[in-house]
Design an enzyme around this catalytic site. Sequence first.
Site, PDB file in Angstrom:
ATOM      1  N   CYS A  88      35.199  45.088  29.184  1.00  0.00           N
ATOM      2  CA  CYS A  88      34.948  45.743  27.912  1.00  0.00           C
ATOM      3  C   CYS A  88      36.174  45.601  27.033  1.00  0.00           C
ATOM      4  O   CYS A  88      37.255  45.260  27.511  1.00  0.00           O
ATOM      5  CB  CYS A  88      34.636  47.233  28.102  1.00  0.00           C
ATOM      6  SG  CYS A  88      33.164  47.548  29.100  1.00  0.00           S
ATOM      7  N   GLY A 137      32.930  41.642  25.707  1.00  0.00           N
ATOM      8  CA  GLY A 137      31.643  42.284  25.965  1.00  0.00           C
ATOM      9  C   GLY A 137      30.660  41.985  24.862  1.00  0.00           C
ATOM     10  O   GLY A 137      30.991  42.135  23.686  1.00  0.00           O
ATOM     11  N   ASN A 152      37.736  50.965  29.055  1.00  0.00           N
ATOM     12  CA  ASN A 152      37.751  49.628  29.645  1.00  0.00           C
ATOM     13  C   ASN A 152      38.238  49.772  31.081  1.00  0.00           C
ATOM     14  O   ASN A 152      39.341  50.254  31.313  1.00  0.00           O
ATOM     15  CB  ASN A 152      38.675  48.702  28.850  1.00  0.00           C
ATOM     16  CG  ASN A 152      38.855  47.333  29.494  1.00  0.00           C
ATOM     17  OD1 ASN A 152      39.907  46.730  29.379  1.00  0.00           O
ATOM     18  ND2 ASN A 152      37.836  46.834  30.169  1.00  0.00           N
ATOM     19  N   GLY A 153      37.399  49.356  32.023  1.00  0.00           N
ATOM     20  CA  GLY A 153      37.768  49.483  33.427  1.00  0.00           C
ATOM     21  C   GLY A 153      36.604  49.958  34.263  1.00  0.00           C
ATOM     22  O   GLY A 153      35.449  49.937  33.826  1.00  0.00           O
ATOM     23  N   CYS A 159      45.671  43.169  36.348  1.00  0.00           N
ATOM     24  CA  CYS A 159      44.612  42.226  36.709  1.00  0.00           C
ATOM     25  C   CYS A 159      45.038  40.794  36.389  1.00  0.00           C
ATOM     26  O   CYS A 159      45.217  40.433  35.231  1.00  0.00           O
ATOM     27  CB  CYS A 159      43.332  42.560  35.951  1.00  0.00           C
ATOM     28  SG  CYS A 159      42.019  41.343  36.202  1.00  0.00           S
ATOM     29  N   TYR A 207      41.239  33.948  33.009  1.00  0.00           N
ATOM     30  CA  TYR A 207      39.996  33.684  32.282  1.00  0.00           C
ATOM     31  C   TYR A 207      39.694  34.669  31.160  1.00  0.00           C
ATOM     32  O   TYR A 207      39.297  34.267  30.072  1.00  0.00           O
ATOM     33  CB  TYR A 207      38.811  33.683  33.265  1.00  0.00           C
ATOM     34  CG  TYR A 207      37.457  33.764  32.587  1.00  0.00           C
ATOM     35  CD1 TYR A 207      36.927  32.648  31.941  1.00  0.00           C
ATOM     36  CD2 TYR A 207      36.728  34.946  32.567  1.00  0.00           C
ATOM     37  CE1 TYR A 207      35.699  32.719  31.298  1.00  0.00           C
ATOM     38  CE2 TYR A 207      35.508  35.019  31.923  1.00  0.00           C
ATOM     39  CZ  TYR A 207      34.988  33.911  31.289  1.00  0.00           C
ATOM     40  OH  TYR A 207      33.793  33.981  30.651  1.00  0.00           O
ATOM     41  N   SER A 227      37.435  28.004  28.190  1.00  0.00           N
ATOM     42  CA  SER A 227      38.461  28.664  29.009  1.00  0.00           C
ATOM     43  C   SER A 227      39.310  27.685  29.809  1.00  0.00           C
ATOM     44  O   SER A 227      40.440  27.990  30.180  1.00  0.00           O
ATOM     45  CB  SER A 227      37.815  29.679  29.956  1.00  0.00           C
ATOM     46  OG  SER A 227      36.820  29.050  30.747  1.00  0.00           O
ATOM     47  N   ASP A 256      38.572  23.502  35.381  1.00  0.00           N
ATOM     48  CA  ASP A 256      37.876  24.748  35.041  1.00  0.00           C
ATOM     49  C   ASP A 256      38.685  25.915  35.579  1.00  0.00           C
ATOM     50  O   ASP A 256      39.576  25.739  36.413  1.00  0.00           O
ATOM     51  CB  ASP A 256      36.465  24.746  35.640  1.00  0.00           C
ATOM     52  CG  ASP A 256      35.510  25.690  34.906  1.00  0.00           C
ATOM     53  OD1 ASP A 256      35.950  26.386  33.957  1.00  0.00           O
ATOM     54  OD2 ASP A 256      34.325  25.727  35.282  1.00  0.00           O
ATOM     55  N   ASP A 257      38.373  27.128  35.097  1.00  0.00           N
ATOM     56  CA  ASP A 257      39.180  28.292  35.475  1.00  0.00           C
ATOM     57  C   ASP A 257      38.778  28.877  36.823  1.00  0.00           C
ATOM     58  O   ASP A 257      39.611  29.458  37.522  1.00  0.00           O
ATOM     59  CB  ASP A 257      39.105  29.378  34.393  1.00  0.00           C
ATOM     60  CG  ASP A 257      37.686  29.835  34.153  1.00  0.00           C
ATOM     61  OD1 ASP A 257      37.208  30.723  34.874  1.00  0.00           O
ATOM     62  OD2 ASP A 257      37.050  29.310  33.231  1.00  0.00           O
ATOM     63  N   CYS A 303      35.154  42.164  42.437  1.00  0.00           N
ATOM     64  CA  CYS A 303      36.078  43.070  41.743  1.00  0.00           C
ATOM     65  C   CYS A 303      35.413  44.422  41.547  1.00  0.00           C
ATOM     66  O   CYS A 303      34.264  44.494  41.122  1.00  0.00           O
ATOM     67  CB  CYS A 303      36.467  42.476  40.386  1.00  0.00           C
ATOM     68  SG  CYS A 303      37.519  43.584  39.404  1.00  0.00           S
ATOM     69  N   CYS A 352      47.186  42.601  40.609  1.00  0.00           N
ATOM     70  CA  CYS A 352      46.075  42.720  41.549  1.00  0.00           C
ATOM     71  C   CYS A 352      45.455  41.345  41.718  1.00  0.00           C
ATOM     72  O   CYS A 352      45.079  40.691  40.743  1.00  0.00           O
ATOM     73  CB  CYS A 352      45.022  43.698  41.015  1.00  0.00           C
ATOM     74  SG  CYS A 352      43.529  43.781  42.045  1.00  0.00           S
ATOM     75  N   CYS A 357      40.377  39.783  44.063  1.00  0.00           N
ATOM     76  CA  CYS A 357      39.237  38.857  44.034  1.00  0.00           C
ATOM     77  C   CYS A 357      39.542  37.567  44.784  1.00  0.00           C
ATOM     78  O   CYS A 357      38.634  36.865  45.227  1.00  0.00           O
ATOM     79  CB  CYS A 357      38.817  38.566  42.594  1.00  0.00           C
ATOM     80  SG  CYS A 357      40.152  38.010  41.518  1.00  0.00           S
TER      81      CYS A 357
END
Length: 462
Positions: A2, A28, A102-103, A238, A244, A285, A347-348, A384, A436, A439
Amino acid sequence: MCGIFGIVGHAEASNLTYLGLHALQHRGQESAGIVATDGAGLRAHRQMGLVADIFDAPTLAGLPGQAAIGHVRYSTAGGSALKNAQPLFVQYAGGQCAIAHNGNLVNATELKEQLESDGAIFQSDADTEVILHLLARSKQPTFEQKLVEALRRVKGAYSLLVLTENKLVAVRDPHGIRPLVLGRMKEGAYVLASETTALDLIEADLVRELEPGELLVIENGVMRTSRPLEEPPRLARCIFEHVYFARPDSTLFGTSVYEVRKQLGMQLAIEHPAEADLVIAVPDSGVPAAIGFSQQSGIPYDVGLIRSHYVGRTFIEPQQSIRHFGVKLKLSAVRQVLKGKRVVVVDDSIVRGTTSRKIVKMIKAAGAVEVHLRISSPPTKWPCYYGIDTPSRQELIAATHTTEEIAKYVTADSLGYITLEGLGRAVGDPERGSFCTACFSGEYLIGDFGRAKSGEVTKLTA
């Protein structure tokens, strides 16, 4: 996934919030909303869809006042429905209050069950509403103390903007997972946003990034700040924001996103070189990393895939008439560039693998004789829980397949991922001590998401 934006001290607060949300639209696309205050009361407008389609001049004129907050949403907790659109807006015993988040809160379900057993009635499925209920039930004397007491009970990722009739409050979780920056306009108005790109659009100067665990209050033109939340043993910013999610023209966690992505590509070329004739990106990206790969390897960069910028989130897809219709709608191959060439495609990330497979096949169908796929992040093996919409572990191809198996599935001649160590070097934190990486590594710093709880997984077949 978000984006949030807030401004206080400007006569055109809602208009500037609209512009700020437009700059954050990449964060978003499901819904957007603005809540504004004129000092006497709050007014809100929220709707499903894109910012430019939701707000027009008459709508913004109905949101008067010198302070406003806004939100663009991509759902990670709660479905895609108007009831979950933010900012959430409530009237409680202490007055009116709106919140943009956001989160993702990892203990929201547990807290919601406790609150419902005590008689609370929830109007949405969004985890954010838990904070409002906790705030409304607090016996603390001041609004800020009520908010702090509520936040001490939640766990997870949150960058928040909270608006009352006469103040704007911003707060970032103690781990600093999601970004939040403070800016100031030449006229003196304060601005808060998920990314610096929103400040650039309205010509606000970046003051600084909010500190993890910081609570900032702006009231009557005066700003005060405190650190009332308990500091964790380490940060957990993050890393996927850099890989990305953030826009490349943003400065994130004090570093240029574009420069980090270019460094990712250079590191990728060192770790996984390829004998090839040209380097192309999966736009948009993958572009900075592809440029970095080209510069490090000496292989020329060219535009081999063109992305359509007019694709919405939904479209009518023919049943069988066009294979790979979804990817073809978004990307098309430049046959004149690719024909007869050995191609490195950057690619990412690879999530399920299905899109990568279609892209590789498209490039080969355009005449490429070899396709070497290079990914500027490590294998995505774990979901995630902190606000990025990655699928369950069962759907992540890297959770059950080796790199060689994935290469075969996507039909690439070779496949190389950047290492975790290389990723750390590219973001300027070789030990990854302030990021973090759950993922990629499965090391969750908040909440009980052990490997045993990740579920059984089954392999895909080519």
